[in-house]
Design an enzyme around this catalytic site. Structure first.
Site, mmCIF file in Angstrom:
data_model
loop_
_atom_site.group_PDB
_atom_site.id
_atom_site.type_symbol
_atom_site.label_atom_id
_atom_site.label_comp_id
_atom_site.label_asym_id
_atom_site.label_seq_id
_atom_site.Cartn_x
_atom_site.Cartn_y
_atom_site.Cartn_z
ATOM 1 N N ASP A 105 3.136 15.870 15.174
ATOM 2 C CA ASP A 105 3.636 15.749 13.800
ATOM 3 C C ASP A 105 2.452 15.762 12.834
ATOM 4 O O ASP A 105 2.362 14.935 11.938
ATOM 5 C CB ASP A 105 4.443 14.451 13.650
ATOM 6 C CG ASP A 105 5.309 14.503 12.392
ATOM 7 O OD1 ASP A 105 5.834 13.446 11.982
ATOM 8 O OD2 ASP A 105 5.419 15.593 11.790
ATOM 9 N N LEU A 154 0.838 -1.216 0.000
ATOM 10 C CA LEU A 154 0.000 0.000 0.000
ATOM 11 C C LEU A 154 0.866 1.256 0.000
ATOM 12 O O LEU A 154 0.463 2.318 -0.443
ATOM 13 C CB LEU A 154 -0.910 -0.001 1.226
ATOM 14 C CG LEU A 154 -2.025 -1.037 1.230
ATOM 15 C CD1 LEU A 154 -2.721 -1.067 2.581
ATOM 16 C CD2 LEU A 154 -3.030 -0.744 0.128
ATOM 17 N N GLY A 155 2.062 1.139 0.545
ATOM 18 C CA GLY A 155 2.923 2.326 0.579
ATOM 19 C C GLY A 155 4.160 2.067 1.413
ATOM 20 O O GLY A 155 4.299 1.008 2.019
ATOM 21 N N LYS A 156 5.036 3.064 1.410
ATOM 22 C CA LYS A 156 6.214 2.895 2.252
ATOM 23 C C LYS A 156 6.560 4.225 2.918
ATOM 24 O O LYS A 156 6.175 5.291 2.442
ATOM 25 C CB LYS A 156 7.410 2.374 1.444
ATOM 26 C CG LYS A 156 7.850 3.218 0.292
ATOM 27 C CD LYS A 156 9.026 2.523 -0.413
ATOM 28 C CE LYS A 156 9.535 3.326 -1.581
ATOM 29 N NZ LYS A 156 8.489 3.575 -2.597
ATOM 30 N N PHE A 159 10.593 4.343 7.567
ATOM 31 C CA PHE A 159 10.925 3.033 8.151
ATOM 32 C C PHE A 159 9.822 2.053 7.805
ATOM 33 O O PHE A 159 8.715 2.167 8.294
ATOM 34 C CB PHE A 159 11.055 3.148 9.682
ATOM 35 C CG PHE A 159 12.198 4.014 10.113
ATOM 36 C CD1 PHE A 159 11.984 5.324 10.512
ATOM 37 C CD2 PHE A 159 13.509 3.546 10.057
ATOM 38 C CE1 PHE A 159 13.045 6.133 10.882
ATOM 39 C CE2 PHE A 159 14.573 4.355 10.424
ATOM 40 C CZ PHE A 159 14.332 5.652 10.838
ATOM 41 N N GLY A 160 10.101 1.122 6.895
ATOM 42 C CA GLY A 160 9.148 0.041 6.663
ATOM 43 C C GLY A 160 8.146 0.302 5.552
ATOM 44 O O GLY A 160 8.087 1.386 4.978
ATOM 45 N N VAL A 189 3.947 -0.831 4.127
ATOM 46 C CA VAL A 189 2.611 -1.261 4.574
ATOM 47 C C VAL A 189 1.975 -2.105 3.469
ATOM 48 O O VAL A 189 2.052 -1.740 2.295
ATOM 49 C CB VAL A 189 1.728 -0.025 4.874
ATOM 50 C CG1 VAL A 189 0.300 -0.444 5.161
ATOM 51 C CG2 VAL A 189 2.284 0.744 6.074
ATOM 52 N N LYS A 229 1.850 -3.064 8.781
ATOM 53 C CA LYS A 229 3.064 -2.263 8.646
ATOM 54 C C LYS A 229 4.238 -3.125 9.097
ATOM 55 O O LYS A 229 4.211 -3.671 10.209
ATOM 56 C CB LYS A 229 2.975 -0.979 9.488
ATOM 57 C CG LYS A 229 4.158 -0.042 9.267
ATOM 58 C CD LYS A 229 4.212 1.132 10.231
ATOM 59 C CE LYS A 229 3.464 2.321 9.831
ATOM 60 N NZ LYS A 229 3.719 3.523 10.672
HETATM 61 C C1 LIG Z 1 -2.358 3.596 -0.638
HETATM 62 C C2 LIG Z 1 -3.791 3.288 -0.548
HETATM 63 N N1 LIG Z 1 -4.604 3.332 -1.604
HETATM 64 N N2 LIG Z 1 -5.810 3.010 -1.164
HETATM 65 C C3 LIG Z 1 -6.971 2.946 -2.047
HETATM 66 C C4 LIG Z 1 -5.786 2.753 0.166
HETATM 67 C C5 LIG Z 1 -4.488 2.927 0.573
HETATM 68 C C6 LIG Z 1 -4.020 2.772 1.936
HETATM 69 N N3 LIG Z 1 -2.757 3.010 2.396
HETATM 70 C C7 LIG Z 1 -2.799 2.760 3.736
HETATM 71 C C8 LIG Z 1 -1.826 2.844 4.751
HETATM 72 C C9 LIG Z 1 -0.463 3.322 4.404
HETATM 73 C C10 LIG Z 1 0.185 3.061 3.186
HETATM 74 N N4 LIG Z 1 1.388 3.703 3.221
HETATM 75 N N5 LIG Z 1 1.440 4.396 4.352
HETATM 76 C C11 LIG Z 1 2.573 5.308 4.620
HETATM 77 C C12 LIG Z 1 3.602 4.648 5.485
HETATM 78 C C13 LIG Z 1 4.109 3.389 5.130
HETATM 79 C C14 LIG Z 1 5.104 2.826 5.931
HETATM 80 C C15 LIG Z 1 5.569 3.502 7.073
HETATM 81 C C16 LIG Z 1 5.033 4.760 7.407
HETATM 82 C C17 LIG Z 1 4.045 5.323 6.616
HETATM 83 C C18 LIG Z 1 0.346 4.185 5.111
HETATM 84 C C19 LIG Z 1 -2.225 2.501 6.057
HETATM 85 CL CL1 LIG Z 1 -1.092 2.553 7.382
HETATM 86 C C20 LIG Z 1 -3.537 2.102 6.326
HETATM 87 N N6 LIG Z 1 -4.467 2.050 5.355
HETATM 88 C C21 LIG Z 1 -4.100 2.364 4.084
HETATM 89 N N7 LIG Z 1 -4.855 2.380 2.951
#
Ligand SMILES: Cc1nn(C)cc1-c1nc2c(-c3cnn(Cc4ccccc4)c3)c(Cl)cnc2[nH]1
Length: 288
Positions: free
Chosen positions: A138, A21-23, A26-27, A29, A44
């Site tokens: 933050d 889903l993302g990064k 640190f780390g 998801v 995560k």
């Molecule tokens: C991307 C995305 N697209 N859609 C349609 C839903 C999402 C989605 N992303 C999340 C995410 C999510 C993803 N990345 N991040 C940023 C991150 C990653 C690692 C460390 C610190 C911060 C948060 C979460 Cl936690 C929790 N729920 C999420 N949902």
């Protein structure tokens, strides 16, 4: 149908791992589903050696300790955590519409009604946090996610602390959201007051409405402009919105508008109090 409360002991085999889903710094998801219940969540994954190198283990422990005790519709829920020899896993609420800053970049800036809804939800979340003597410290678009119904969810409590806190924290990432008291040396005492989040709420409101942060500049100039409160609000921002931004971005932390007053501010009431809109409609139709 009440979802069965998930068991307390978690391990990786309990989850089907889906798409990334993302990064973050640190780390990463991942989308995940708990096999027995089918419960969808966000997992995560943090690598212990990276946390040790970044000297952020204590911060992650604090994020887990603080976020697992919070329950609020505008705060991303932490359901639990577990670890293996190399990694720490946080089981987080899945936010169906992803990261807010991506929506903001795509739309450039939000219409006032949408910005007001988001600020009202942020205010409710901050009121809840401050009642528990937790300061986020933050607040910025990168740390806000959007739920499936368009509601916002504060995430990433890595920098949050229980007030008062006398540990020094070196800040990293953008300077844009730092309040003057964290820039000017010597004002350590209100370094950890909840008023810090009021300033960040003002910066967030400005960025929602204008599309960029109020003090955005080179790092040196940003710090100077923050310390002096030097910002200009473009003409397309309504007078009510301008008034609230000015009441939040006040150099003296004690003089910032309190959260209770934010919720009653004309700009918030106009866009967010349902009865207000209905009564306006009624008054127009009945001419009362
Ligand atoms: C991307 C995305 N697209 N859609 C349609 C839903 C999402 C989605 N992303 C999340 C995410 C999510 C993803 N990345 N991040 C940023 C991150 C990653 C690692 C460390 C610190 C911060 C948060 C979460 Cl936690 C929790 N729920 C999420 N949902």
């Amino acid at each position: 149908y009440e979802q069965p409360a998930p068991p307390k002991q978690f391990h990786l085999g309990m989850f089907e791992i889906g798409r990334p889903l993302g990064k973050g710094k640190f780390g990463r998801v991942y989308l995940a589903r708990e096999r027995s219940s089918g419960f969808v969540c966000a997992l995560k994954v943090l690598h212990k050696n990276e946390l040790q190198q970044g000297k952020v283990e204590k911060q992650v422990r604090r994020e887990i300790e603080i976020q697992s005790n919070l329950r609020h519709p505008n705060i991303l829920q932490l359901y639990g955590f577990f670890h293996d020899s190399k990694r720490v896993f946080l089981i987080l609420e899945f936010a169906g519409k992803g990261e807010l800053y991506k929506h903001l970049r795509r739309e450039n800036r939000f219409p006032e009604w949408k910005a007001a809804q988001y600020i009202a939800q942020m205010t409710a979340a901050l009121k809840y946090l401050h009642k528990k003597h937790v300061m986020h410290r933050d607040i910025k678009p990168e740390n806000i996610l959007v739920g499936i119904h368009g509601e916002i969810k504060i995430s990433d409590f890595g920098w949050s602390v229980h007030a008062p806190n006398n540990r020094r924290n070196t800040m990293c990432g953008t300077l844009d959201y730092l309040p003057p008291e964290m820039i000017k040396p010597g004002s350590q005492d209100n370094y950890y007051s909840e008023k810090v989040d009021l300033w960040s709420l003002g910066v967030l409101m400005y960025e929602f409405l204008v599309g960029e942060a109020p003090f955005e500049d080179t790092p040196v100039m940003t710090q100077r402009r923050i310390a002096r409160g030097e910002m200009t609000i473009p003409g397309f921002v309504s007078p009510e919105a301008r008034d609230l931004i000015k009441r939040l971005l006040v150099l003296d932390p004690e003089k910032r508008i309190p959260l209770e007053q934010v919720q009653k501010h004309p700009w918030i009431v106009k866009h967010c109090v349902k009865g207000e809109r209905a009564s306006l409609r009624d008054s127009k139709s009945t001419g009362s």
